[in-house]
Design a protein around this motif. Structure first.
Motif, PDB file in Angstrom:
ATOM      1  N   LEU A   1       9.827  -1.641   9.859  1.00  0.00           N
ATOM      2  CA  LEU A   1       9.047  -2.830   9.917  1.00  0.00           C
ATOM      3  C   LEU A   1       8.579  -3.327   8.694  1.00  0.00           C
ATOM      4  N   GLY A   2       8.861  -2.296   7.347  1.00  0.00           N
ATOM      5  CA  GLY A   2       8.576  -2.731   6.128  1.00  0.00           C
ATOM      6  C   GLY A   2       7.030  -2.737   5.903  1.00  0.00           C
ATOM      7  N   VAL A   3       6.239  -1.800   6.467  1.00  0.00           N
ATOM      8  CA  VAL A   3       4.742  -1.452   6.140  1.00  0.00           C
ATOM      9  C   VAL A   3       4.832  -0.459   5.191  1.00  0.00           C
ATOM     10  N   GLU A   4       4.027  -1.041   4.124  1.00  0.00           N
ATOM     11  CA  GLU A   4       4.013  -0.201   3.163  1.00  0.00           C
ATOM     12  C   GLU A   4       2.439   0.498   3.061  1.00  0.00           C
ATOM     13  N   ALA A   5       1.479  -0.267   3.696  1.00  0.00           N
ATOM     14  CA  ALA A   5       0.127   0.094   3.662  1.00  0.00           C
ATOM     15  C   ALA A   5      -0.245  -0.235   5.174  1.00  0.00           C
TER      16      ALA A   5
ATOM     17  N   ILE B   1      -1.001   4.599   6.413  1.00  0.00           N
ATOM     18  CA  ILE B   1       0.250   4.487   5.586  1.00  0.00           C
ATOM     19  C   ILE B   1      -0.023   4.070   4.258  1.00  0.00           C
ATOM     20  N   SER B   2       0.605   4.933   3.363  1.00  0.00           N
ATOM     21  CA  SER B   2       0.625   4.428   2.170  1.00  0.00           C
ATOM     22  C   SER B   2       1.966   4.747   1.360  1.00  0.00           C
ATOM     23  N   ILE B   3       2.023   4.900   0.044  1.00  0.00           N
ATOM     24  CA  ILE B   3       3.360   5.265  -0.575  1.00  0.00           C
ATOM     25  C   ILE B   3       3.102   6.614  -1.071  1.00  0.00           C
ATOM     26  N   ARG B   4       4.417   7.487  -0.999  1.00  0.00           N
ATOM     27  CA  ARG B   4       4.297   8.699  -1.466  1.00  0.00           C
ATOM     28  C   ARG B   4       6.153   8.795  -1.737  1.00  0.00           C
ATOM     29  N   ASP B   5       6.151   9.096  -3.054  1.00  0.00           N
ATOM     30  CA  ASP B   5       7.761   9.438  -3.339  1.00  0.00           C
ATOM     31  C   ASP B   5       8.334   8.004  -3.154  1.00  0.00           C
ATOM     32  N   GLY B   6       7.871   7.069  -3.260  1.00  0.00           N
ATOM     33  CA  GLY B   6       8.459   5.633  -3.370  1.00  0.00           C
ATOM     34  C   GLY B   6       8.789   5.089  -1.719  1.00  0.00           C
ATOM     35  N   LYS B   7       8.253   5.949  -0.820  1.00  0.00           N
ATOM     36  CA  LYS B   7       8.480   5.394   0.392  1.00  0.00           C
ATOM     37  C   LYS B   7       7.309   5.585   1.371  1.00  0.00           C
ATOM     38  N   PRO B   8       7.303   4.765   2.386  1.00  0.00           N
ATOM     39  CA  PRO B   8       6.044   4.831   3.475  1.00  0.00           C
ATOM     40  C   PRO B   8       5.713   6.356   3.778  1.00  0.00           C
ATOM     41  N   PHE B   9       4.483   6.797   3.777  1.00  0.00           N
ATOM     42  CA  PHE B   9       3.831   7.875   3.996  1.00  0.00           C
ATOM     43  C   PHE B   9       2.849   8.063   5.133  1.00  0.00           C
ATOM     44  N   LEU B  10       3.023   8.696   5.987  1.00  0.00           N
ATOM     45  CA  LEU B  10       1.958   8.595   7.246  1.00  0.00           C
ATOM     46  C   LEU B  10       1.061   9.761   7.105  1.00  0.00           C
ATOM     47  N   HIS B  11      -0.222   9.763   6.934  1.00  0.00           N
ATOM     48  CA  HIS B  11      -1.103  10.760   6.985  1.00  0.00           C
ATOM     49  C   HIS B  11      -1.933  10.555   8.299  1.00  0.00           C
TER      50      HIS B  11
ATOM     51  N   LEU C   1      -1.531  -3.758   6.122  1.00  0.00           N
ATOM     52  CA  LEU C   1      -2.407  -4.277   5.228  1.00  0.00           C
ATOM     53  C   LEU C   1      -1.525  -4.808   3.816  1.00  0.00           C
ATOM     54  N   VAL C   2      -1.782  -6.052   3.676  1.00  0.00           N
ATOM     55  CA  VAL C   2      -0.847  -6.754   2.625  1.00  0.00           C
ATOM     56  C   VAL C   2      -1.541  -6.546   1.300  1.00  0.00           C
ATOM     57  N   GLY C   3      -0.826  -6.239   0.196  1.00  0.00           N
ATOM     58  CA  GLY C   3      -1.116  -6.092  -1.279  1.00  0.00           C
ATOM     59  C   GLY C   3      -0.431  -5.176  -1.793  1.00  0.00           C
ATOM     60  N   ARG C   4      -0.820  -4.727  -3.017  1.00  0.00           N
ATOM     61  CA  ARG C   4      -0.305  -3.574  -3.630  1.00  0.00           C
ATOM     62  C   ARG C   4      -0.728  -2.215  -2.859  1.00  0.00           C
ATOM     63  N   PRO C   5       0.272  -1.624  -2.299  1.00  0.00           N
ATOM     64  CA  PRO C   5       0.015  -0.537  -1.596  1.00  0.00           C
ATOM     65  C   PRO C   5      -0.442   0.711  -2.297  1.00  0.00           C
ATOM     66  N   PRO C   6      -1.488   1.615  -1.892  1.00  0.00           N
ATOM     67  CA  PRO C   6      -1.875   2.694  -2.397  1.00  0.00           C
ATOM     68  C   PRO C   6      -0.781   3.577  -2.337  1.00  0.00           C
TER      69      PRO C   6
ATOM     70  N   LEU D   1      -4.122  18.276  -3.184  1.00  0.00           N
ATOM     71  CA  LEU D   1      -3.687  17.360  -2.298  1.00  0.00           C
ATOM     72  C   LEU D   1      -3.113  16.148  -2.727  1.00  0.00           C
ATOM     73  N   PHE D   2      -2.116  15.486  -2.107  1.00  0.00           N
ATOM     74  CA  PHE D   2      -1.627  14.261  -2.688  1.00  0.00           C
ATOM     75  C   PHE D   2      -2.596  12.987  -2.229  1.00  0.00           C
ATOM     76  N   LEU D   3      -3.239  12.467  -3.152  1.00  0.00           N
ATOM     77  CA  LEU D   3      -4.396  11.652  -2.957  1.00  0.00           C
ATOM     78  C   LEU D   3      -4.088  10.189  -3.528  1.00  0.00           C
ATOM     79  N   TRP D   4      -4.686   9.262  -3.119  1.00  0.00           N
ATOM     80  CA  TRP D   4      -4.439   7.798  -3.594  1.00  0.00           C
ATOM     81  C   TRP D   4      -4.929   8.087  -4.983  1.00  0.00           C
ATOM     82  N   SER D   5      -4.225   7.236  -5.924  1.00  0.00           N
ATOM     83  CA  SER D   5      -4.502   7.158  -7.057  1.00  0.00           C
ATOM     84  C   SER D   5      -4.666   5.733  -7.679  1.00  0.00           C
ATOM     85  N   GLU D   6      -5.149   5.371  -8.979  1.00  0.00           N
ATOM     86  CA  GLU D   6      -5.213   4.314  -9.523  1.00  0.00           C
ATOM     87  C   GLU D   6      -6.128   3.224  -8.774  1.00  0.00           C
ATOM     88  N   THR D   7      -7.009   2.570  -9.358  1.00  0.00           N
ATOM     89  CA  THR D   7      -7.824   1.620  -8.913  1.00  0.00           C
ATOM     90  C   THR D   7      -7.059   0.211  -9.427  1.00  0.00           C
TER      91      THR D   7
END
Length: 148
Positions: A38-42, A84-94, A126-131, A141-147
């Motif tokens: 579906l192209g969902v990155e976040a 859903i956010s990005i890990r290793d360049g693709k959508p990642f489900l936590h 969620l639309v915008g620059r994905p975490p 852990l692999f956590l969201w980075s950057e603000t």
């Protein structure tokens, strides 16, 4: 206590999806594949249904690793909640789940896998620059980075 730094990502609501997952599919892989297709990155994920079996776990904060618990029998999904956010360049489900057995006893934690009996999933994009997730040396852990 010291100071804390919050990671903040401002996103806006996007598309909404309802999906019925295939019988005997693997739930985590199915939701991840759905997000990718579906192209969902976040996004935000929730769901209901039942699993034939599952593996849930908790994060051992001292050893910095997940401890798994196998659930071998059928269970109802009392609660399914994640993101859903990005890990290793693709959508990642936590995702986390609370699962109830035939006696109504609940077990819950991080959902690693599960075989779908029947499951209905809601994804709110969620639309915008994905975490983006990156390794955090403090927690392991692999956590969201950057603000931004």
């Amino acid at each position: 206590m010291g100071s804390s730094l919050s990671i903040v990502h401002e996103l806006t609501p996007g598309r909404l999806f309802l999906a019925s997952l295939d019988h005997v599919s693997e739930i985590v892989a199915s939701i991840t594949a759905l997000a990718e297709s579906l192209g969902v990155e976040a996004g935000i994920v929730s769901g209901i249904g039942a699993l034939k079996d599952a593996v849930i776990g908790y994060y051992d904060q001292v050893a910095h690793e997940y401890r798994s618990m196998e659930i071998g029998g059928p269970v109802e999904i009392s609660s399914l909640s994640g993101n859903i956010s990005i890990r290793d360049g693709k959508p990642f489900l936590h995702i986390h789940a609370t699962l109830a057995d035939s006696q109504g006893n609940d077990r819950g934690g991080h959902l690693s896998s599960g075989t779908v009996f029947a499951a209905e999933v809601y994804i709110r994009e969620l639309v915008g620059r994905p975490p983006t997730r990156s390794h955090d040396p403090t927690t392991g852990l692999f956590l969201w980075s950057e603000t931004y």
